[in-house]
Design an enzyme around this catalytic site. Structure first.
Site, mmCIF file in Angstrom:
data_model
loop_
_atom_site.group_PDB
_atom_site.id
_atom_site.type_symbol
_atom_site.label_atom_id
_atom_site.label_comp_id
_atom_site.label_asym_id
_atom_site.label_seq_id
_atom_site.Cartn_x
_atom_site.Cartn_y
_atom_site.Cartn_z
ATOM 1 C CG HIS A 1 65.339 46.935 38.632
ATOM 2 N ND1 HIS A 1 66.055 46.199 39.853
ATOM 3 C CD2 HIS A 1 64.634 46.097 37.981
ATOM 4 C CE1 HIS A 1 65.629 44.897 39.447
ATOM 5 N NE2 HIS A 1 64.731 44.987 38.505
ATOM 6 C CD GLU B 1 68.192 48.723 41.127
ATOM 7 O OE1 GLU B 1 67.331 49.421 41.251
ATOM 8 O OE2 GLU B 1 68.333 47.501 40.944
ATOM 9 C CB CYS C 1 62.780 44.024 41.217
ATOM 10 S SG CYS C 1 62.476 42.994 39.825
#
Lengths: 251, 197
Positions: free
Chosen positions: B177, B179, B76
């Site tokens: 992202h 994650e 990001c």
């Protein structure tokens, strides 16, 4: 293409989910972590936790819960309820929350929106608005619709956007709990008037309501609680039906 | 072992949680010497790119990061730091990947931030091994990296095409992202941890 998001909402109190949940294969329906994980498996795009803990100890339990959720969950989630200061928000951010949602605190102190956006970025700040029709006007309400404010809903949302809200979660209190469908008229007006994403909330009862809100309004996401918790609308089925109507979804 | 550059730009709890779920060992990079302890480096980041760059400069890690030969992944804003310049704060970035970070144009009828799940068209880079093309990843950003065929390894479209992932030599960046991107995102983190030096 950016997908329309489906967002189950969980009420939590003292770190436990409240309201009955009816998933057959849940070991502990009160465990927000297990429930969250289950929803992620089903294909929920995001989750919202609404913390309704009233006690002073709320911060500690809520933060522990947020950490446990963040450890297990591989999709984004928002937490709302009782956030009134930058410090509240920061503690939640550092515990793994992707976004926070503020409602009455923003109405009472609009500069909170600005302060939060400056400190953590607009993408972190969801402004939740509860609206109810009074004498033909959509008015902002607090305390779950019990307390009327002087703010007209559409004006308040424009102001929230200008102060730095990254997203609007709009709940129609007239539709909430009725299972008669979303307030498409208002949602469309709002979604067209601002340039940040809008989450529709209040009134979901069947699959057609989701199709309707995505086809007839410019909203970006739809949130619901009971239809998901009681398994009335399984998320994979909902998404496959949306796809049949050429609504972009994540399958 | 993965080293996470700890420069104070946003929360890394979600990232470390994802690595824990994947049983990928990791530690923190606070100083230049810490960079030597790890085989792979992740630069996380949320928030304001200009402010993030200032924080990174204060750690004194910019020059040592630029000199790295091991795999580096910017996530990001961490990805945006790899670029030449960002319109956010009109700030110079590390200039590892010579592309620009720009603000989405709301006149294209798109909402800003670009928030949610969007599919990516990837070019079979090892970072995306085992990830089906057009899989959706979770994005949340108002600034994007301009598409440049030389460095682009995955493209997404929002108003117009932009780079969802870039690569230059050992430097990788992803705008989404991983994650927070379900199983596909976890696979990408695993792939990164398996990249050869």
């Amino acid at each position: 293409m950016l997908s329309k998001r489906i967002i189950p909402c969980l009420d939590v109190k003292d770190g436990r989910t409240v309201k009955g949940v009816n998933f057959v294969d849940l070991k502990d329906a009160g465990d927000p972590v297990e429930l969250a994980w289950q929803y992620a498996q089903q294909g929920a795009d995001e989750l919202v936790f609404l913390d309704i803990t009233a006690t002073h100890e709320r911060r500690g339990t809520t933060i522990e819960m947020v950490k446990s959720v963040a450890r297990q969950l591989n999709i984004p989630f928002t937490i709302g309820g009782g956030i009134t200061t930058i410090a509240d928000a920061e503690a939640l951010l550092n515990s793994g929350a992707d976004k926070i949602s503020i409602n009455s605190a923003a109405v009472r102190n609009p500069s909170l929106i600005e302060d939060l956006a400056k400190a953590f970025g607009v993408q972190f700040v969801v402004v939740a608005v509860d609206t109810k029709l009074v004498n033909g006007k959509n008015m902002v309400h607090l305390n779950g619709g019990r307390l009327i404010t002087e703010l007209e809903t559409e004006d308040w949302i424009l102001k929230a956007e200008s102060l730095g809200a990254g997203e609007i979660l709009l709940t129609s209190m007239d539709h909430d709990g009725t299972k008669n469908g979303f307030d498409c008229l208002l949602l469309d007006k709002v979604a067209r008037s601002i340039n940040i994403p809008v989450i529709a909330s209040g009134g979901a009862g069947k699959v057609e309501h989701f199709t309707e809100v995505f086809l007839e309004t410019g909203v970006d996401a739809a949130l619901a609680a009971s239809v998901f918790h009681f398994g009335e609308i399984p998320i994979p089925y909902l998404k496959s039906e949306l796809k049949k109507h050429n609504i972009p979804v994540r399958l | 072992m993965i080293g996470i550059v700890n420069y104070g730009a946003g929360n890394i709890f979600s990232l470390t949680s994802a690595l824990e779920r994947l049983s990928i060992p990791f530690g923190m990079v606070n100083t230049e010497t810490d960079l030597d302890k790890y085989t792979h480096i992740i630069i996380p980041g949320v928030g304001h790119a200009g402010a993030a760059m200032k924080k990174l400069e204060q750690t004194g890690l910019v020059a040592p990061i630029k000199a790295l030969k091991k795999p580096v992944l910017g996530i990001c804003v961490g990805m945006q730091l790899l670029t030449e310049h960002s319109e956010e704060g009109n700030a110079d970035m590390m200039n590892i990947v010579p592309v620009k970070t720009r603000l989405f144009d709301k006149n294209q009828g798109i909402k800003i931030p670009h928030m949610g799940w969007n599919n990516i068209d990837h070019k079979n880079n090892s970072l995306f091994e085992g990830v089906e093309n057009l899989t959706q990843f979770y994005f949340v950003h108002s600034y994007f990296i301009e598409y440049n065929p030389t460095f682009d390894i995955a493209t997404a479209s929002y108003g117009k095409p932009f780079s969802a992932a870039v690569q230059k030599d050992n430097f990788y960046g992803v705008q989404f992202h991983p994650e927070k991107s379900g199983i596909a995102g976890e696979r990408l983190l695993k792939n990164f941890s398996n990249l050869k030096q």
